[in-house]
Enzyme design. Structure first.
Site, PDB file in Angstrom:
ATOM      1  CB  SER A  37       6.660   1.540  -7.058  1.00 17.79           C
ATOM      2  OG  SER A  37       5.949   2.727  -7.141  1.00 17.79           O
ATOM      3  CG  HIS A  43       9.560   6.149  -7.340  1.00 18.40           C
ATOM      4  ND1 HIS A  43       9.327   6.201  -8.684  1.00 18.40           N
ATOM      5  CD2 HIS A  43       8.540   5.451  -6.808  1.00 18.40           C
ATOM      6  CE1 HIS A  43       8.207   5.565  -8.954  1.00 18.40           C
ATOM      7  NE2 HIS A  43       7.703   5.102  -7.835  1.00 18.40           N
ATOM      8  CG  HIS A 103       3.363   8.707  -8.826  1.00 21.76           C
ATOM      9  ND1 HIS A 103       4.617   8.697  -8.252  1.00 21.76           N
ATOM     10  CD2 HIS A 103       3.213   7.508  -9.435  1.00 21.76           C
ATOM     11  CE1 HIS A 103       5.197   7.532  -8.511  1.00 21.76           C
ATOM     12  NE2 HIS A 103       4.374   6.792  -9.226  1.00 21.76           N
ATOM     13  CE1 TYR A 106       1.946   8.722  -4.762  1.00 20.47           C
ATOM     14  CE2 TYR A 106       1.125   7.501  -6.652  1.00 20.47           C
ATOM     15  CZ  TYR A 106       2.095   7.725  -5.687  1.00 20.47           C
ATOM     16  OH  TYR A 106       3.222   6.948  -5.676  1.00 20.47           O
ATOM     17  CD  GLU A 107       5.169  11.710  -6.044  1.00 18.05           C
ATOM     18  OE1 GLU A 107       6.183  11.938  -5.372  1.00 18.05           O
ATOM     19  OE2 GLU A 107       5.195  11.368  -7.237  1.00 18.05           O
ATOM     20  CB  ALA A 131       4.123  -1.242  -8.950  1.00 19.03           C
ATOM     21  CG  MET A 164      -2.280   4.599  -8.010  1.00 18.89           C
ATOM     22  SD  MET A 164      -1.802   4.863  -6.295  1.00 18.89           S
ATOM     23  CE  MET A 164      -2.679   3.498  -5.497  1.00 18.89           C
ATOM     24  CB  SER A 165       2.231   5.808 -12.676  1.00 15.30           C
ATOM     25  OG  SER A 165       2.457   4.471 -13.071  1.00 15.30           O
ATOM     26  CG  ASN A 213      -1.127  -5.227  -5.287  1.00 13.15           C
ATOM     27  OD1 ASN A 213      -0.295  -4.430  -5.754  1.00 13.15           O
ATOM     28  ND2 ASN A 213      -2.428  -4.993  -5.323  1.00 13.15           N
ATOM     29  CG  HIS A 239       4.046   1.559  -0.750  1.00  8.70           C
ATOM     30  ND1 HIS A 239       3.793   1.559  -2.109  1.00  8.70           N
ATOM     31  CD2 HIS A 239       5.217   2.228  -0.600  1.00  8.70           C
ATOM     32  CE1 HIS A 239       4.777   2.185  -2.735  1.00  8.70           C
ATOM     33  NE2 HIS A 239       5.650   2.597  -1.850  1.00  8.70           N
TER      34      HIS A 239
HETATM   35  N1  HPA Z   1      -3.947  -0.459  -7.198  1.00  9.56           N
HETATM   36  C1  HPA Z   1      -3.450   0.685  -7.723  1.00  9.56           C
HETATM   37  N2  HPA Z   1      -2.167   0.886  -7.934  1.00  9.56           N
HETATM   38  C2  HPA Z   1      -1.312  -0.096  -7.605  1.00  9.56           C
HETATM   39  C3  HPA Z   1      -1.752  -1.310  -7.059  1.00  9.56           C
HETATM   40  C4  HPA Z   1      -3.152  -1.498  -6.839  1.00  9.56           C
HETATM   41  O1  HPA Z   1      -3.615  -2.543  -6.365  1.00  9.56           O
HETATM   42  N3  HPA Z   1      -0.641  -2.068  -6.837  1.00  9.56           N
HETATM   43  C5  HPA Z   1       0.426  -1.331  -7.261  1.00  9.56           C
HETATM   44  N4  HPA Z   1       0.034  -0.134  -7.718  1.00  9.56           N
END
Ligand code: HPA
Length: 269
Positions: A25, A56, A78, A80-81, A108, A206-207, A230, A242
């Site tokens: 990302s 993306h 992903h 989650y998609e 990320a 998440m990947s 973050n 995001h």
């Molecule tokens: N959690 C999960 N996935 C992420 C995060 C997070 O804080 N930041 C970027 N991808």
């Protein structure tokens, strides 16, 4: 279907990649540095799942970097998609069958380890799969890899050494840590982050994990790089969004490109 994808790509370029790179990302800029490049939008490749995530690009870029043939996936699918584990790992299977022997996965991630800082780069030393599935579940194709692949060095120790060397040469600070993979798409709760810290995770995302499992299945050597976009939930007195993730991705993009440009040609095995 996958063999149609191979034929399609081989019909578009004579380049045979040795190294694959997946950009996470907000991190999609490295593809621009390749010479004699050919861009193929994912939607043109038979069976390739289109990327729906914001930030993306959604294309495969093939080109040269020094002496190395490189395939860059700008954007990934992903879980989650709503994609299946097989769809999420389709690109890795395709690159593996194209002959790629080494792959770099970038992502990320949220920083769990309190020593990390937003914008930092973390070389992934290992992972914890909390996504509740494996892309290898179901019948095994023995032509692709073994039924029960070893995962004791899922992230190549040698590649991490090369990455540390390159980082030192370029004065790019990097640390090392364990990546925990969650299904998403919601960010974690503070209690989940405390749990993840307790079980030994340094970053969360998440990947990457399904892709790394498939790469290991095929005998592809892996380097994983998390960009701490973050601090994870509950660490700072602020919410995670995001936009912050994409903004940090944009902040580190140039450094990451410089790092990958020097590193990738040294991962030819
Ligand atoms: N959690 C999960 N996935 C992420 C995060 C997070 O804080 N930041 C970027 N991808």
């Amino acid at each position: 279907m996958i063999h149609e994808a191979i034929r399609f790509i081989e019909g578009h370029t004579a380049l045979r990649p040795a190294v694959g790179v997946v950009l996470g990302s907000g991190l999609g800029a490295f593809g621009d540095v390749l010479a004699e490049r050919v861009d193929i939008p994912y939607h043109e490749i038979p069976g390739w799942p289109p990327s729906t995530a914001v930030g993306h690009a959604g294309k495969l870029i093939l080109g040269n970097l020094g002496d190395a043939g490189v395939a860059v996936m700008a954007g990934r699918a992903h879980l989650y998609e709503g994609y299946s584990p097989a769809q999420v790992t389709y690109g890795v299977r395709v690159l593996g069958l194209l002959g790629v022997k080494a792959m770099v996965f970038t992502n990320a991630a949220g920083g769990i380890n309190l020593d990390l800082q937003r914008g930092g780069l973390v070389l992934i030393s290992d992972h914890i799969n909390l996504q509740g599935c494996s892309p290898l579940a179901g019948p095994n194709d023995d032509a692709l890899g073994p039924r029960f692949p070893d995962m004791s060095e899922a992230y190549s120790h040698r590649f991490r050494g090369v990455a540390k060397q390159v980082a030192a040469e370029l004065c790019v600070p990097v640390s090392e840590g364990v990546y925990a993979a969650m299904l998403g798409p919601n960010y974690e709760t503070p209690a989940e982050i405390r749990f993840l810290r307790t079980i030994g995770a340094d970053v969360v995302g998440m990947s990457t994990v399904p892709e790394v499992i498939v790469a290991n299945h095929m005998g592809i050597q892996v380097l994983g790089i998390s960009c701490v976009t973050n601090m994870a939930a509950g660490i700072l007195q602020q919410k995670i969004n995001h936009e912050e993730v994409l903004e940090t991705g944009a902040m580190v993009r140039d450094t990451l490109v410089r790092f990958l440009k020097a590193l990738v040609p040294r991962l030819v095995v």
